[in-house]
Scaffold this active site. Structure first.
Site, PDB file in Angstrom:
ATOM      1  N   GLU A 199       5.811   3.393  -9.014  1.00 33.25           N
ATOM      2  CA  GLU A 199       4.456   4.616  -7.901  1.00 33.25           C
ATOM      3  C   GLU A 199       5.293   5.446  -7.716  1.00 33.25           C
ATOM      4  OE1 GLU A 199       4.818   2.718  -3.829  1.00 33.25           O
ATOM      5  OE2 GLU A 199       5.034   0.547  -4.383  1.00 33.25           O
ATOM      6  N   ASN A 200       4.150   6.336  -7.719  1.00 31.90           N
ATOM      7  CA  ASN A 200       4.079   7.604  -7.421  1.00 31.90           C
ATOM      8  C   ASN A 200       2.684   8.306  -7.226  1.00 31.90           C
ATOM      9  OD1 ASN A 200       3.721  10.278  -9.725  1.00 31.90           O
ATOM     10  ND2 ASN A 200       5.259  10.850  -8.039  1.00 31.90           N
TER      11      ASN A 200
END
Length: 465
Positions: free
Chosen positions: A336-337
Site C-alpha cells: 500500500e502507498n
C-alpha cells in the site's frame, strides 16, 4: 582463505546464496524467469545525476482496496456494529460505501485500463460465514466471480484473509479473547485457500497487524490484557496459516503486510512481524508517511486528519533499504502507498496526487538501482472508500462522493493518466526531478541523514505552491 575483497570465501558464498534465494522468491511473485526477476535494473539514468533503475518487465503493478471499505451492503460484523454505535473515530454512516459489491466489473475494467497486473482485495469472513458453520452461497458466488474476473482481466489476485473485520457471531463469542476464534479463523481460511488455490493468488493473512490491534484497542475497546491476548493470537494464527497455505496451495507466496510507523516503527513491527519473519515469503510494506526534523506532521495520523500530513517520499527509499538489510533473503513488495486529500479538495500547498505518485516511485527506483529487490507496488486505492469511520480522507485514483452522489460516479483524478504512463514506461520519466525535496535528519535512517550522507538528489528540486 580470502579473496581480493578481503571477505572470507565462505561469507561471499553465503551472500551469493542469499541473493539467489531472494531472486527465486521474487520470481515466484512475478512469474518471471530468475534472470529477469533478480536483476533490479534495466536502463539506468546517465550523466551526473543519481542512477535510477527502470522497473523490470515482470514488475507487479497493482491497485488495492478492501472488502468492508468498498463493498457496501455489509452483513453483521464487528465494524458494522462499531459504525452503528458511533464508536471512537466514527463520524460518518457506512451506507453502501462505494458499492463495489455490485460495481466490481466496471471497477476491474478501470484497473485493467491502468495496466495493473495485481488487484488486491479481501474476502470477508463476515460475508462468507454470516452464522457459525453456515456459508452464504450468494457471497461465495460473488467472490468466485470476482476472482474469475480479476484473472480474466489479466491481473493476479492478491487476497487478504483478514482486513480487520470479523463476523458478528465471532464478536459475540469474545473476538480474539476467545481461543476458539483462532480455530474458527483457520477453518475459514483453509476453506477459502482450498477454493481459490492454483489461481496465482498472492495471500495476505492479516492486514497491518499493528493497526488492527490499535483499532480494536480504541474502537472495540480492549484493555491491555486483551491487547496482549490478541497479539499472541494473531502471531500464532499467522504462523499456522502460513504452513496451511503452503500445504493447500503449494508455491503461492504468503505474507502479512507491515504498516511503517515512523518513530513508532519498532512497536509496529513488534505487533506481529518480528515473530513471523521465518513465516514470510516476501516483506509486504505499507508506506504512507515518514518524519524528519523538519516535518513531524505524521502526528496527524493519530487524529485521522491524514490530509494534513506533509508526505516524505524519500522515506520510502530508506524503509526499503532497511527492511532489505534486515531480511536480505526476501524480496519486498509495497502493498500500500497513497495520499489522502481533504474530501477531494486540492491540497493548499499545491502538491498533487501525480506529484506524490511520481516522487515515491522515483525513490523506489533509486533503491532498486542500489540492489534492493522490489517485486511489486500497489496504489491505495483504486477508488475512494470508507476509511474506518469517515469518507473525508480521499485516497482514490478515482474519487467518489459516497455521501452526496446517489450514482456513486467514479471520477478520475490527475493520477489516473500518470499511473497509466508510469506502468507503460516502467517508471518515472528519464531525468525526473522530484517535487518534494528531502528533509533533514530523517527518522527512517537518522545515522545516514543526520550526518549529511543523504543520497544526493538531482539539482533543481521544485517546491509546491
Amino acid at each position: 582463505m580470502f579473496g581480493r575483497s578481503g571477505r572470507p570465501r565462505a561469507a561471499r558464498a553465503l551472500s551469493a546464496l542469499t541473493v539467489a534465494a531472494a531472486a527465486a522468491l521474487t520470481a515466484a511473485l512475478t512469474g518471471q524467469p530468475l534472470a529477469t526477476a533478480a536483476v533490479p535494473g534495466g536502463a539506468h539514468a546517465t550523466g551526473s545525476g543519481p542512477a535510477t533503475a527502470k522497473f523490470p518487465p515482470g514488475f507487479l503493478w497493482g491497485v488495492a482496496t478492501s472488502g468492508f471499505q468498498g463493498e457496501g451492503s455489509f452483513p453483521d460484523s464487528n465494524w458494522t456494529r462499531y459504525v452503528e454505535r458511533r464508536a471512537t473515530g466514527v463520524t460518518d454512516p457506512y451506507n453502501d460505501s462505494v458499492d463495489f459489491r455490485h460495481r466490481y466489473p466496471a471497477d476491474l475494467a478501470l484497473a485493467r485500463e491502468l495496466g495493473a497486473k495485481v488487484f488486491r482485495t479481501s474476502i470477508e469472513w463476515a460475508r462468507v460465514e454470516p452464522r457459525r458453520g453456515v456459508r452464504d452461497a450468494g457471497a461465495l458466488a460473488y467472490y468466485d466471480d470476482l476472482v474469475r474476473r480479476i484473472r480474466a482481466a489479466g491481473m493476479r489476485p492478491m487476497i487478504t484473509l483478514d482486513h480487520w473485520v470479523y463476523p458478528g457471531w465471532v464478536a459475540d463469542q469474545g473476538a480474539w479473547d476467545d481461543p476458539r476464534t483462532q480455530d474458527d479463523w483457520l477453518r475459514n481460511a483453509r476453506f477459502l485457500v482450498d477454493r481459490y488455490k492454483r489461481q496465482g493468488v498472492i495471500w495476505i493473512t492479516f492486514n497491518e497487524a499493528s493497526a488492527y490491534l490499535y483499532k480494536e484497542l480504541v474502537t472495540r475497546p480492549m484493555n491491555p490484557a486483551q491487547l496482549a491476548t490478541m497479539r499472541t493470537a494473531l502471531v500464532r494464527t499467522h504462523r499456522a496459516a502460513y504452513d496451511m497455505i503452503h500445504k493447500v496451495d503449494p508455491g503461492a507466496p504468503v505474507s502479512s503486510n507491515v504498516a511503517y510507523g515512523t518513530v513508532f516503527n519498532g512497536i509496529f513491527d513488534a505487533a506481529l512481524f518480528n515473530d513471523v519473519t521465518d513465516k514470510l515469503d516476501f516483506v509486504g510494506i505499507d508506506y504512507y508517511y515518514g518524519a524528519n526534523l523538519e516535518n513531524f506532521s505524521a502526528a496527524y495520523a493519530l487524529t485521522g486528519e491524514f490530509w494534513r500530513i506533509d508526505p516524505e517520499p524519500e522515506g520510502l527509499y530508506y524503509v526499503l533499504k532497511n527492511y532489505q538489510r534486515r531480511l536480505p533473503r526476501l524480496p519486498l513488495y509495497i502493498v500500500e502507498n497513497g495520499m489522502a486529500t481533504d474530501d477531494g479538495k486540492p491540497r493548499p500547498d499545491g502538491y498533487t496526487r501525480t506529484d506524490h505518485l511520481r516522487d515515491h516511485l522515483y525513490w523506489v527506483q533509486r533503491a532498486m538501482a542500489e540492489g534492493v529487490k522490489v517485486a511489486g507496488y500497489n496504489y491505495w486505492s483504486l477508488t475512494d472508500n470508507y476509511e474506518w469511520g469517515s469518507y473525508r480522507p480521499r485516497f482514490g485514483l478515482y474519487t467518489v462522493d459516497a455521501l452526496t452522489d446517489p450514482a456513486l460516479a467514479r471520477r478520475p483524478t490527475d493520477a489516473v493518466a500518470t499511473y497509466r504512463s508510469i506502468i507503460a514506461n516502467r517508471g518515472v520519466p528519464s531525468g525526473y526531478v522530484p517535487v518534494r525535496r528531502p528533509g533533514w535528519c530523517s527518522i527512517e535512517d537518522p545515522i545516514a541523514t543526520c550526518l549529511g550522507t543523504t543520497p544526493t538528489p538531482p539539482a533543481g528540486y521544485r517546491l509546491p505552491g
